[in-house]
Design a protein around this motif. Structure first.
Motif, PDB file in Angstrom:
ATOM      1  N   GLN A 185      49.791  58.260  26.223  1.00  0.00           N
ATOM      2  CA  GLN A 185      49.494  58.678  24.861  1.00  0.00           C
ATOM      3  C   GLN A 185      48.405  57.830  24.202  1.00  0.00           C
ATOM      4  O   GLN A 185      48.046  58.084  23.047  1.00  0.00           O
ATOM      5  N   SER A 186      47.884  56.843  24.921  1.00  0.00           N
ATOM      6  CA  SER A 186      46.830  55.977  24.384  1.00  0.00           C
ATOM      7  C   SER A 186      45.476  56.595  24.715  1.00  0.00           C
ATOM      8  O   SER A 186      45.027  56.561  25.868  1.00  0.00           O
ATOM      9  N   ILE A 187      44.828  57.167  23.719  1.00  0.00           N
ATOM     10  CA  ILE A 187      43.613  57.953  23.912  1.00  0.00           C
ATOM     11  C   ILE A 187      42.407  57.180  23.386  1.00  0.00           C
ATOM     12  O   ILE A 187      42.431  56.640  22.278  1.00  0.00           O
ATOM     13  N   LEU A 188      41.343  57.129  24.194  1.00  0.00           N
ATOM     14  CA  LEU A 188      40.116  56.455  23.770  1.00  0.00           C
ATOM     15  C   LEU A 188      39.502  57.191  22.589  1.00  0.00           C
ATOM     16  O   LEU A 188      39.200  58.379  22.664  1.00  0.00           O
ATOM     17  N   ARG A 189      39.298  56.454  21.494  1.00  0.00           N
ATOM     18  CA  ARG A 189      38.627  57.025  20.328  1.00  0.00           C
ATOM     19  C   ARG A 189      37.390  56.220  19.945  1.00  0.00           C
ATOM     20  O   ARG A 189      36.681  56.571  19.002  1.00  0.00           O
ATOM     21  N   GLU A 190      37.148  55.157  20.685  1.00  0.00           N
ATOM     22  CA  GLU A 190      35.955  54.328  20.490  1.00  0.00           C
ATOM     23  C   GLU A 190      35.744  53.548  21.792  1.00  0.00           C
ATOM     24  O   GLU A 190      36.660  53.427  22.600  1.00  0.00           O
ATOM     25  N   PRO A 191      34.538  53.026  22.036  1.00  0.00           N
ATOM     26  CA  PRO A 191      34.323  52.229  23.255  1.00  0.00           C
ATOM     27  C   PRO A 191      35.262  51.029  23.286  1.00  0.00           C
ATOM     28  O   PRO A 191      35.531  50.401  22.263  1.00  0.00           O
ATOM     29  N   MET A 192      35.782  50.733  24.483  1.00  0.00           N
ATOM     30  CA  MET A 192      36.768  49.659  24.619  1.00  0.00           C
ATOM     31  C   MET A 192      36.523  48.869  25.894  1.00  0.00           C
ATOM     32  O   MET A 192      36.313  49.455  26.962  1.00  0.00           O
ATOM     33  N   VAL A 193      36.559  47.540  25.794  1.00  0.00           N
ATOM     34  CA  VAL A 193      36.510  46.690  26.982  1.00  0.00           C
ATOM     35  C   VAL A 193      37.821  46.856  27.736  1.00  0.00           C
ATOM     36  O   VAL A 193      38.901  46.774  27.161  1.00  0.00           O
ATOM     37  N   LEU A 194      37.725  47.132  29.034  1.00  0.00           N
ATOM     38  CA  LEU A 194      38.905  47.329  29.861  1.00  0.00           C
ATOM     39  C   LEU A 194      39.478  45.988  30.323  1.00  0.00           C
ATOM     40  O   LEU A 194      38.854  44.944  30.168  1.00  0.00           O
ATOM     41  N   GLY A 195      40.674  46.046  30.918  1.00  0.00           N
ATOM     42  CA  GLY A 195      41.197  44.911  31.665  1.00  0.00           C
ATOM     43  C   GLY A 195      42.235  44.070  30.963  1.00  0.00           C
ATOM     44  O   GLY A 195      42.040  43.660  29.815  1.00  0.00           O
ATOM     45  N   HIS A 196      43.367  43.835  31.672  1.00  0.00           N
ATOM     46  CA  HIS A 196      44.387  42.932  31.150  1.00  0.00           C
ATOM     47  C   HIS A 196      44.925  41.979  32.221  1.00  0.00           C
ATOM     48  O   HIS A 196      45.782  41.154  31.919  1.00  0.00           O
ATOM     49  N   GLU A 197      44.444  42.072  33.455  1.00  0.00           N
ATOM     50  CA  GLU A 197      44.868  41.153  34.524  1.00  0.00           C
ATOM     51  C   GLU A 197      43.765  40.104  34.694  1.00  0.00           C
ATOM     52  O   GLU A 197      42.840  40.287  35.472  1.00  0.00           O
ATOM     53  N   ILE A 198      43.872  39.001  33.952  1.00  0.00           N
ATOM     54  CA  ILE A 198      42.739  38.100  33.779  1.00  0.00           C
ATOM     55  C   ILE A 198      43.116  36.664  34.122  1.00  0.00           C
ATOM     56  O   ILE A 198      44.171  36.170  33.709  1.00  0.00           O
ATOM     57  N   VAL A 199      42.220  35.993  34.863  1.00  0.00           N
ATOM     58  CA  VAL A 199      42.308  34.546  35.070  1.00  0.00           C
ATOM     59  C   VAL A 199      40.924  33.946  34.895  1.00  0.00           C
ATOM     60  O   VAL A 199      39.906  34.616  35.070  1.00  0.00           O
ATOM     61  N   GLY A 200      40.900  32.669  34.529  1.00  0.00           N
ATOM     62  CA  GLY A 200      39.617  32.004  34.345  1.00  0.00           C
ATOM     63  C   GLY A 200      39.813  30.534  34.045  1.00  0.00           C
ATOM     64  O   GLY A 200      40.847  29.940  34.383  1.00  0.00           O
ATOM     65  N   VAL A 201      38.825  29.941  33.397  1.00  0.00           N
ATOM     66  CA  VAL A 201      38.829  28.517  33.075  1.00  0.00           C
ATOM     67  C   VAL A 201      38.500  28.364  31.594  1.00  0.00           C
ATOM     68  O   VAL A 201      37.589  29.032  31.082  1.00  0.00           O
ATOM     69  N   VAL A 202      39.250  27.504  30.921  1.00  0.00           N
ATOM     70  CA  VAL A 202      38.974  27.259  29.507  1.00  0.00           C
ATOM     71  C   VAL A 202      37.601  26.608  29.365  1.00  0.00           C
ATOM     72  O   VAL A 202      37.338  25.551  29.938  1.00  0.00           O
ATOM     73  N   GLN A 203      36.720  27.267  28.606  1.00  0.00           N
ATOM     74  CA  GLN A 203      35.394  26.696  28.353  1.00  0.00           C
ATOM     75  C   GLN A 203      35.410  25.847  27.085  1.00  0.00           C
ATOM     76  O   GLN A 203      34.855  24.745  27.059  1.00  0.00           O
ATOM     77  N   THR A 204      36.056  26.358  26.045  1.00  0.00           N
ATOM     78  CA  THR A 204      36.181  25.620  24.785  1.00  0.00           C
ATOM     79  C   THR A 204      37.631  25.696  24.339  1.00  0.00           C
ATOM     80  O   THR A 204      38.168  26.798  24.150  1.00  0.00           O
ATOM     81  N   ALA A 205      38.274  24.561  24.183  1.00  0.00           N
ATOM     82  CA  ALA A 205      39.683  24.534  23.794  1.00  0.00           C
ATOM     83  C   ALA A 205      39.844  24.929  22.329  1.00  0.00           C
ATOM     84  O   ALA A 205      38.911  24.838  21.525  1.00  0.00           O
ATOM     85  N   ALA A 206      41.049  25.357  21.981  1.00  0.00           N
ATOM     86  CA  ALA A 206      41.357  25.677  20.594  1.00  0.00           C
ATOM     87  C   ALA A 206      41.191  24.427  19.728  1.00  0.00           C
ATOM     88  O   ALA A 206      41.655  23.341  20.091  1.00  0.00           O
ATOM     89  N   ALA A 207      40.533  24.588  18.583  1.00  0.00           N
ATOM     90  CA  ALA A 207      40.222  23.443  17.731  1.00  0.00           C
ATOM     91  C   ALA A 207      41.462  22.764  17.179  1.00  0.00           C
ATOM     92  O   ALA A 207      41.443  21.553  16.893  1.00  0.00           O
ATOM     93  N   ASP A 208      42.569  23.509  17.053  1.00  0.00           N
ATOM     94  CA  ASP A 208      43.782  22.906  16.486  1.00  0.00           C
ATOM     95  C   ASP A 208      44.627  22.181  17.530  1.00  0.00           C
ATOM     96  O   ASP A 208      45.720  21.690  17.221  1.00  0.00           O
ATOM     97  N   GLY A 209      44.135  22.121  18.771  1.00  0.00           N
ATOM     98  CA  GLY A 209      44.839  21.398  19.822  1.00  0.00           C
ATOM     99  C   GLY A 209      46.056  22.104  20.374  1.00  0.00           C
ATOM    100  O   GLY A 209      46.847  21.509  21.109  1.00  0.00           O
ATOM    101  N   SER A 210      46.206  23.399  20.086  1.00  0.00           N
ATOM    102  CA  SER A 210      47.426  24.115  20.473  1.00  0.00           C
ATOM    103  C   SER A 210      47.434  24.609  21.910  1.00  0.00           C
ATOM    104  O   SER A 210      48.463  25.057  22.401  1.00  0.00           O
ATOM    105  N   GLY A 211      46.315  24.541  22.594  1.00  0.00           N
ATOM    106  CA  GLY A 211      46.262  25.086  23.949  1.00  0.00           C
ATOM    107  C   GLY A 211      45.751  24.079  24.952  1.00  0.00           C
ATOM    108  O   GLY A 211      45.537  22.903  24.642  1.00  0.00           O
ATOM    109  N   PRO A 212      45.531  24.531  26.189  1.00  0.00           N
ATOM    110  CA  PRO A 212      45.045  23.635  27.241  1.00  0.00           C
ATOM    111  C   PRO A 212      43.619  23.175  26.971  1.00  0.00           C
ATOM    112  O   PRO A 212      42.837  23.873  26.324  1.00  0.00           O
ATOM    113  N   PRO A 213      43.258  21.996  27.479  1.00  0.00           N
ATOM    114  CA  PRO A 213      41.911  21.461  27.236  1.00  0.00           C
ATOM    115  C   PRO A 213      40.846  22.185  28.050  1.00  0.00           C
ATOM    116  O   PRO A 213      41.146  22.932  28.987  1.00  0.00           O
TER     117      PRO A 213
END
Length: 351
Positions: free
Chosen positions: A63-91
């Protein structure tokens, strides 16, 4: 000359967008500024999921219908380039997997310990809401730090690219209860089914049997631990399994019928394959007279930590499930390959 400071244009990165049925494009998109609780992640791999294929082929996933352009993908891995400024996440420099769910308020009731079934959940790369929730198929993404899961050094990013679907599989097996010492039948041996096979083996099932229409997924199922495999057209062989637990991951009414047929009396059938909307022809009388438990399984909640631990410990073997890897500029070929279940398992985009 104006004395006003120049405004810098936001950085642009290539990404895979779906516009409508049959229309996907690799285009540059701006990288948004990160809020204090957000991190910038340089994406390494993205796994192509069935929902990505539906948006590409049909312009909709259920029932989820495209009504505007959308970036695909939810199976994601990578490397933190810039950590959260409040220190809440990984460096910065930390390898991470992404938990793609955001939990919001819902007026509809749901068990507090199962937020994955709340109507207030949004998911990366989903057109369920407007504006759509952008996915992660881009070279850099900005996400709340709470969505990131730190990966151990010994776990390769290529293997970790399967963490999201492996968590779906882990959740599905959990919905079956304690499977140790039990006979488990898995109907549908695509990437999710193969991950369910591997998970059932890791969680000490006595025997795991896989069913599929194609030889390649059956071979992969054997490589990750299935004791034996059955071609789906052999109805007598499926029924003869007499499984304590059956997990249906094909997402078809014929697969669900096979799951019911292959379950022992008093057994449990876990339905993880998402069938199309509307009425489905299912032999429900058999489920009633055998007193089968029919249990739904949808996405996952916090199982990703358990999967990371199992992969790091070597008790969960999933590497054979990845069969293809393509660079982002070959995204259309990657989608076409992933759509052919007879010749591919999990297909990865490399960023």
């Amino acid at each position: 000359m104006s004395s006003e400071p120049a405004t810098l244009a936001p950085a642009q990165v290539p990404a895979l967008l779906a516009y409508s049925a049959g229309d996907v494009r690799v285009e540059n998109i701006p990288v948004p500024n990160a809020a204090d609780d957000q991190a910038v992640v340089r994406v390494a791999y993205g796994g192509i999921c069935g929902s990505d294929l539906h948006y590409w082929k049909h312009g909709a996933a259920g029932q989820s219908i495209l009504r505007e352009p959308m970036v695909l993908g939810h199976e994601i891995v990578g490397v933190v380039q810039t950590a959260a400024a409040d220190g809440s996440g990984p460096p910065a420099g930390t390898p991470v997997a992404v938990h793609p769910a955001r939990y919001g308020h819902s007026p509809e009731r749901f068990p507090n310990e199962r937020p994955n079934i709340s109507a207030g959940v949004s998911y990366l790369g989903s057109a369920a809401r407007l504006p759509h929730t952008a996915g992660g198929f881009a070279e850099r993404i900005v996400l709340p730090a709470r969505m990131l899961r730190e990966l151990p050094a010994q776990l390769s990013l290529r293997t970790a690219a399967l963490l999201e679907p492996a968590s779906v599989a882990w959740h599905a097996v959990s919905r079956a209860g304690d499977i140790a010492g039990k006979r488990v039948l898995v109907v549908g041996a695509g990437p999710i089914g193969a991950l369910i096979v591997a998970t059932a083996v890791a969680r000490r099932a006595a025997e795991v049997i896989a069913v599929d229409l194609h030889e390649l997924p059956l071979r992969i199922a054997r490589e990750v631990g299935a004791a034996r495999t059955i071609i789906a057209t052999d109805a007598a062989a499926v029924q003869a399994v007499d499984a304590d637990v059956v997990i249906e991951s094909s997402g078809s009414h014929r697969g669900l019928a096979s799951a019911i047929a292959g379950a022992t009396r008093g057994g449990r059938v876990v339905m993880v394959g998402l069938l199309p909307d509307g009425d489905q022809p299912v032999p429900i009388a058999t489920a009633i007279t055998r007193e089968l438990d029919l249990v739904g399984s949808f996405r996952f909640h916090d199982e990703m930590g358990e999967v990371i631990a199992a992969l790091a410990a070597g008790t969960l073997s999933i590497d054979p499930i990845v069969t293809h890897e393509f660079p982002l500029d070959a995204a259309l070929t990657a989608l076409e390959t992933a759509a052919d279940a007879s010749s591919s398992g999990k297909v990865l985009l490399r960023f």
